[in-house]
Design an enzyme around this catalytic site. Structure first.
Site, short mmCIF file in Angstrom:
data_model
loop_
_atom_site.label_atom_id
_atom_site.label_comp_id
_atom_site.label_asym_id
_atom_site.label_seq_id
_atom_site.Cartn_x
_atom_site.Cartn_y
_atom_site.Cartn_z
N ASP A 585 0.86 -1.17 0.00
CA ASP A 585 0.00 0.00 0.00
C ASP A 585 0.91 1.23 0.00
O ASP A 585 2.07 1.15 0.41
CB ASP A 585 -0.90 -0.02 1.24
CG ASP A 585 -1.85 1.15 1.26
OD1 ASP A 585 -2.26 1.60 0.19
OD2 ASP A 585 -2.18 1.62 2.36
N ASP A 1078 -1.29 -1.08 6.14
CA ASP A 1078 -1.50 -0.60 7.51
C ASP A 1078 -2.69 -1.27 8.17
O ASP A 1078 -2.99 -0.99 9.32
CB ASP A 1078 -1.67 0.92 7.52
CG ASP A 1078 -2.80 1.38 6.61
OD1 ASP A 1078 -3.55 0.52 6.12
OD2 ASP A 1078 -2.92 2.59 6.38
N ASP A 1082 -6.96 -2.66 3.97
CA ASP A 1082 -6.27 -3.73 3.26
C ASP A 1082 -6.55 -5.10 3.84
O ASP A 1082 -5.82 -6.05 3.56
CB ASP A 1082 -4.75 -3.46 3.29
CG ASP A 1082 -4.39 -2.09 2.78
OD1 ASP A 1082 -5.05 -1.64 1.83
OD2 ASP A 1082 -3.48 -1.46 3.35
#
Length: 1403
Positions: A585, A1078, A1082
């Site tokens: 990410d 994080d 996700d």
């Protein structure tokens, strides 16, 4: 039977012709290339000069695309479709009766994909027969049925349709089978729609009105599957939705019928995640009845019978400790999960038309609960949808997001279209705005009918929510299920290790039969024969192999914990060593958390001096906007608001660019509030809780940049006509409260009152401005914008010099019919909503430049609404509000990469581990960050980004790939630009010649062609989420989609669900995929990845198998290094234990030829003193300091591993045979006196073989303790070196210097000096040969065998072309090279590494 009429659709025909054209271009490649070479650097004249090449190219193409060829393609397509229809109808008949007995159930859940259900019905006779067999077989049949559940089902019951079964045999996608009983529950009469989503596929019209009084169901992995009486299929209730949930007003009354309450309570059960703590005795029984433990028990029985109690006691103690530890860890894990799920309390619920207080365990879907009256530390006990009011939720336990999140009510449209089967709330940015997750903490609420700040302690303000999922069906329940029932972790190397055990068992059986025959031929007693024979099984099969492999993983986990990396799935550690692709990410992972606002650029309206609107230069402070000159009122509406501005530096000045050059505003510019500053202050979703700003980090940065403040009480309201949810004002106004108090006093004083009101503030008249947010349209990921409707709130103070109370009489705060709209979002979206006249002409160029350099840009627009009543304002749709706006400018944010990012990416690239960026940001911004971090190569590497040609987004859409660094080139009428072929994704020069008329043939127009040219520079792709989804759905996988996955390094504008789809698509290609994020949005990708790493502050997070408490991707390199080390350690331990067992087996077989055996003290010497400590300490070696570009082998069936084991066995066996016969030829040798009655005895043969074997155990440990490039060298492992030194010294002592007593203790004969030196000589030779073979001979031999296998495979005539859409071998010069090319593709296809095939096609 009649067959369907075979017809071809236009789409099918065009698809076939497209393949035909592709093949034609390949066959005419030389003609196309010659024409391209001729026309290069030529304009219109090129088509005259190159006419012969053009004719040759057209003639070749027409040869392969003519009408005759098209007819052949049509015929083949007709025949293929007809065969497919006939086969499907034949299969339908053949499988009809089988389909009655079994069917597949599609379970739409993150843990379950497809279940195969088989129905069984028990009978009393079969049950009695099965129990009788259990007793007569002394439990062996019971054990077999326990280990093979399907066999037990056939023994106790007979097959039947699943809707009549009382036992269901469930087989999942990993072929794990379990038997579950079917339960029956009586219901009050209710409709089918109370349980199933009857309006989906598979339900006939009118099914929703079907009524029934009984349900049949079974529970599998805590998921309830209920038999649908209409479809006769078991279905889950995970995604159930009431058909009445169409409008918020319809659901606010809750459940109105008591029958529905009773039925739903029976169907959905208690609103509690019940994690049952099993009794320790049952867990012990399960451990004992495990097949491998039963084998250990049999081995221990044999050892005790053979008076080998020392090793038997050791294994017994180790097994008991392992059992107790496993049971204790399991029970502790269950206790932690039970504590996590303990959210029971009292809650107010509206049911049957009245508000009642019930236990939260009694909640059912459809209940209306009052969120503002929760107990148990304000924790949500169910999944709910917010209907009324606003909440601030801490979702840290669920997503890892540390910042509290604001929740707003769901709209009627969103409620009507709520569909859990299509979108998971935990992965949806849209749904997460109004979805309250079970287990999350409510830290602030505000009712819709209240005025005031968010409350930290709950008051009587009413905040309502609709219960949609309860118990184990909630999002928290899904997380708990993923922990209790993880995906099988029996990875390839574990399966291979058990395959080795089976092979060793077969070898042991052969040796056992040989020994039985030899011993029986000389008259040994039967008990001695059986004891010696079964002893070979316990010697050959290493029962400590699984434990030895687990030791290396345990050491890696301990090292990771010391570095702040925690693991909840030990089996995933070895998988880290196989990672080939690592997805990251961007925000908060590769870059720093949040964005830093570096400034903004305002639009300067047109004026008499400058008729075009234009941008200022970058403004680094909000106060700079007050000095921007304005146009006259008649030219354009003023870009100002109110009449009082916050204090600023009086000497501040700012320059901005104009068409006529730089302009510096005069120092006496009027003090006004620019609308762009007002937009920064009001257009956000920030809330205040305990004096702290709560909201999106970008919003907080923007608001802080504005220099304004939020009214802590938000007390400004209206007299019934409206409600202001948020009030902001410029900061630094110390006399604001006094002015407000004076204005209220004046408003309350009658006009005719003689009382004189003395203001608290003296001086000139001032007007203080507040902005109240009347209505908010929250940010939506699909809309990529948010907007607010605001109202100006003005308060005044009188001037002491005038003698009047107010220059203009005010009655205090009052509603106005004039409102302002502010909207912010993605620039391309905001610009599309604005009046084009207000957008500067260089806007697109400026935005592209900022994005290209990695800046995050947010556009802002405004709109004035005048003379509109409150009621009409509230009825305006979002489309009406966000239309025909005025462009104000844009904000510029910078997202700096973290200090460790560039170094980590460099490590991954050097190790040939492909890094991929997956972000929701703009594609150009993502490209810039990727280049800065090293994910994309430097500026010299071509990067192509896609765009849709036109507005079409269906299957007929066309994607154009363009170089982000190359502007369009136009030469005369020919547009030549380097692009990618939309199908093959190979670089092409797009020569569009449709407008060029041939001078010789006026009616002839050159067709549009894509002419492939060679591009020597490497190119990469940056793909948007929209294009990714389109290619996933519509494009050809092997020709386009997989090629895109191979070349794409950046995926931008990706939603959480698209991130998960990216991971699964890469896995489908054969990659071992890691994902680092994080944990906030996700979760789906982290769970789907082979290695998921969550950057979180807590030690253990349920979001991913690995959690790093340090918010840095430096943990990725550490994790991969440890994974490779653990993987190599596991392989080394496996090889050592196998070779070690066969060395001992060889010694025993060799001594059996003279009817001897190893002594009682020699077995524990080898097993306890050598094997156990060496196997443990050799696993303690740490990882190598760097990552090598070659990954370690991931299969115990690889040629290198197999030849290593076979080679070492051959070497050690030959050395033992050699010393066995060499000692018999020595002058001192005397043959032993063999007697059948003798037990184990001392002789020269047994002594020399045993002494040599003690060296062999240590030498194989040294060569299998691999060092670089995956582990540190073995001499750096201090405990292993000390152990080796001690054991080698002991072996040398026993061989050369041992006393008679020492030799007698180990049952060794006294060898003369020449015999001892002979053993040492063989030991030295053994060390040299063992080391040379492992380092040089075996690797070279393995490669030669691999080449030979490819060569042999290349001569096989049949090649499966399932994935070979592109032949790709026509360019090879010789037939042999083409055969090898296809053989290599076949090898990769067999291994599932399809990305290797795609990479070959792209070369």
């Amino acid at each position: 039977m009649t067959y369907q009429l075979v017809t071809l659709l236009n789409e099918e025909e065009e698809y076939a012709f497209r393949d035909m054209k592709v093949e034609a271009r390949k066959k005419c490649d030389r003609n196309v290339f010659e024409f391209a070479q001729c026309t290069r650097d030529k304009t219109f004249s090129g088509f005259i000069i190159c006419r012969p090449f053009l004719n040759a190219m057209n003639e070749c193409l027409s040869q392969y695309t003519g009408e005759d060829v098209r007819d052949i393609y049509r015929s083949e397509l007709y025949a293929k479709k007809e065969r497919k229809i006939k086969d499907s109808q034949g299969d339908m008949l053949n499988s009809f009766y089988e389909a009655v007995l079994e069917h597949d159930v599609d379970v739409d859940d993150i843990e379950l994909e497809v279940l195969r259900l088989r129905g069984f019905k028990t009978t009393t006779a079969r049950l009695l027969l099965s129990r009788l067999l259990f007793i007569l077989s002394l439990g062996s049949v019971y054990l077999f049925c326990r280990w093979v559940p399907s066999a037990g089902a056939y023994l106790k019951a007979y097959r039947c349709p699943v809707d009549e079964a009382d036992i269901i045999c469930v087989t999942d996608e990993w072929n794990e089978t379990v038997l579950v009983p079917v339960e029956v529950v009586d219901l009050a009469e209710g409709a089918l729609e109370d349980i199933f989503n009857v309006y989906g596929s598979g339900h006939p019209s009118g099914a929703g009105s079907s009524s029934f009084r009984q349900i049949r169901f079974f529970n599998y992995k805590d998921i309830k599957l209920i038999l649908n009486p209409v479809t006769k299929r078991f279905e889950t209730i995970l995604n159930w939705k009431d058909s009445c949930w169409g409008h918020t007003d319809n659901v606010k009354e809750g459940i109105a019928k008591s029958e529905r309450v009773t039925n739903r309570a029976s169907v959905f059960g208690e609103n509690q995640i019940n994690i049952h703590q099993r009794h320790p005795l049952g867990m012990i029984v399960d451990e004992i009845l495990d097949p491998f433990f039963m084998f250990q028990v049999a081995c221990m029985v044999q050892w005790f019978m053979d008076e080998y109690s020392s090793y038997g006691n050791f294994i017994l103690v180790i097994s008991l400790i392992s059992m107790v530890t496993s049971i204790a860890e399991t029970r502790e894990k269950v206790r932690r999960l039970q504590k996590m799920c303990l959210h029971a309390g009292r809650v107010n619920v509206k049911r049957l038309g009245a508000w009642i207080e019930i236990s939260s365990t009694e909640l059912i879907p459809g209940d209306i609960i009052e969120v503002s009256n929760l107990e148990q530390q304000n924790v949500m006990s169910c999944d709910a949808v917010l209907l009324e009011g606003t909440c601030i939720i801490n979702e840290y336990v669920l997503t890892g997001e540390s910042s509290p999140i604001s929740k707003n009510p769901i709209s009627d449209f969103e409620l009507a279209n709520l569909n859990f089967s299509e979108e998971d709330p935990s992965n949806s940015r849209l749904m997460s705005r109004w979805f309250l997750f079970s287990g999350t903490k409510v830290i602030g609420v505000r009712g819709s009918d209240s005025v005031g700040n968010f409350q930290d302690s709950f008051s009587k303000q009413r905040v309502l929510a609709l219960v949609v999922r309860t118990g184990i069906n909630t999002t928290m329940g899904s997380l708990i299920r993923s922990i209790l029932y993880p995906k099988p972790t029996t990875f390839k190397y574990i399966r291979d290790s058990f395959s080795y055990l089976l092979i060793l068992t077969a070898v042991a059986l052969i040796c056992m039969l040989t020994t039985m025959y030899r011993f029986s031929s000389v008259g040994y007693p039967l008990d001695v024969i059986l004891l010696r024979s079964f002893d070979l099984i316990t010697i050959t099969v290493p029962i400590t192999l699984p434990a030895t492999i687990a030791v290396g993983v345990g050491f890696s986990i301990l090292r990771l914990q010391k570095l702040g990396i925690f693991c909840i799935s030990a089996a995933r550690v070895n998988v880290c060593g196989q990672v080939e692709v690592m997805c990251f990410d961007k925000t908060g992972t590769l870059t720093q958390e949040g964005l830093d606002m570096i400034g903004f650029r305002c639009v300067v309206p047109s004026s008499l001096n400058n008729p075009k609107s234009h941008f200022t230069s970058i403004l680094s402070s909000a106060s700079d906007a007050y000095d921007i000159p304005r146009s006259s009122e008649t030219e354009l509406p003023l870009q100002r608001l109110g009449r009082h501005a916050p204090s600023r530096n009086p000497n501040a000045s700012v320059s901005f660019s104009t068409q006529d050059g730089d302009y510096r505003p005069p120092s006496d510019s009027p003090s006004t509030i620019p609308k762009i500053v007002a937009a920064m202050a009001s257009c956000h979703s920030i809330k205040i809780l305990n004096g702290e700003l709560i909201g999106d980090p970008v919003d907080k940065k923007m608001f802080a940049f504005s220099g304004w403040e939020i009214d802590n009480s938000s007390s400004t309201g209206s007299d019934g006509q409206g409600f202001t949810s948020l009030v902001v004002r410029p900061s630094g106004n110390s006399d604001f409260k006094e002015a407000l108090r004076d204005s209220v006093i004046v408003a309350m004083t009658p006009v005719s009152s003689p009382t004189t009101v003395t203001p608290t503030t003296a001086g000139s008249t001032k007007t203080f401005t507040e902005i109240g947010v009347i209505r908010s349209f929250e940010f939506g990921s699909h809309l990529r914008r948010m907007s607010v409707i605001t109202r100006r709130l003005n308060f005044g103070t009188p001037s002491s010099s005038t003698g009047s109370v107010f220059e203009f009489p005010l009655s205090g705060p009052r509603p106005s019919k004039d409102f302002d709209v502010y909207c912010k979002g993605a620039p391309e979206v905001i610009i599309s909503l604005c009046d084009p006249a207000t957008v500067p002409t260089d806007c697109a160029h400026l935005l592209r430049r900022y994005a290209h350099h990695g800046y995050h840009v947010i556009a802002i627009a405004t709109k004035s609404i005048q003379n509109m009543s409150w009621l009409k304002l509230m009825r305006m749709s979002r489309e009406q509000v966000e239309s025909n706006m005025e462009f104000l400018g844009f904000l510029v944010f910078e997202n700096k990469i973290k200090p460790a990012t560039e170094a980590v990416v460099k490590h991954l690239n050097s190790a040939k581990i492909r890094p991929i960026m997956c972000t929701g940001d703009n594609v150009l911004t993502a490209v810039s960050v990727a280049r800065e971090s090293g994910i994309l190569e430097g500026d010299g590497c071509r990067v192509f980004v896609p765009r849709f040609e036109g507005d079409c987004r269906d299957a007929d859409a066309v994607i154009v790939w363009e170089d982000v660094d190359q502007d369009a080139r136009k030469t005369s009428n020919i547009n030549m630009q380097l692009e990618l072929d939309p199908v093959t994704l190979k670089p092409v020069i797009a020569i569009k010649t449709t407008d060029i008329e041939d001078p010789d043939e006026p009616q002839y127009f050159a067709p549009e062609r894509f002419i492939e040219v060679e591009v020597k520079d490497e190119y990469q792709l940056a793909v948007s989420g929209e294009v990714f989804s389109w290619m996933l759905e519509y494009s050809d996988k092997m020709k386009s989609f997989f090629r895109m996955l191979i070349k794409a390094q950046v995926f931008a504008r990706m939603s959480p669900e698209q991130k998960k789809q990216l991971v699964t698509s890469l896995q489908e290609l054969g990659y071992t995929v890691g994902f680092c994020g994080d944990g906030a949005n996700d979760w789906g990708a982290l769970q789907a990845a082979d290695v998921g790493v969550s950057l979180s502050e807590v030690e253990l997070s349920v979001a991913a198998p690995f959690t790093s408490k340090y918010n840095s991707i430096a943990c990725i390199v550490t994790l991969i290094r440890e994974g490779r080390s653990a993987l190599v350690t596991s392989f080394g331990s496996c090889k050592y234990m196998v070779v070690n067992s066969l060395i001992q087996c060889t010694s025993v077989l060799l001594l059996n030829t003279i009817y001897a055996n190893l002594a009682d003290n020699q077995f524990p010497y080898v097993d306890l003193l050598i094997t156990v400590p060496v196997a443990i300490f050799m696993s303690e070696s740490g990882p190598h300091a760097t990552l090598d570009m070659k990954r370690p082998t991931s299969s115990l069936r690889s040629k290198k591993v197999i030849f290593s084991i076979l080679g070492q066995i051959l070497i050690q066996t030959c050395m033992q045979i050699a010393v066995f016969f060499a000692v018999r030829k020595m002058p001192f040798y005397t043959a032993p006196q063999v007697s059948v009655a003798d037990g184990v005895y001392r002789c020269y043969e047994s002594t020399s073989v045993f002494l040599l074997s003690t060296f062999q155990y240590l030498f194989t440990a040294i060569v299998y303790c691999d060092g670089a490039p995956y582990r540190e060298d073995f001499w750096q492992n201090k405990r292993f070196v000390l152990t080796l030194t001690f054991l080698l010294s002991l072996s040398v002592y026993l061989t050369l210097f041992a006393s008679e007593d020492a030799l007698l203790f180990v049952d060794l004969a006294t060898l003369p000096l020449e015999g001892r030196l002979l053993v040492m000589l063989f030991a030295a030779i053994d060390l040299l040969i063992t080391s040379a073979a492992e380092v040089w001979v075996i690797p070279i031999f393995s490669k030669m065998v691999g080449w030979a296998m490819i060569e042999y495979s290349s001569y096989e005539e049949s090649f499966e072309e399932e994935y070979d859409y592109d032949d790709g071998a026509s360019w090879l010069e010789s037939e042999r090279a083409r055969r090898r090319y296809r053989a290599i593709r076949k090898k990769w296809r067999a291994k599932g590494k399809f990305y290797k095939i795609v990479e070959q096609d792209l070369e």
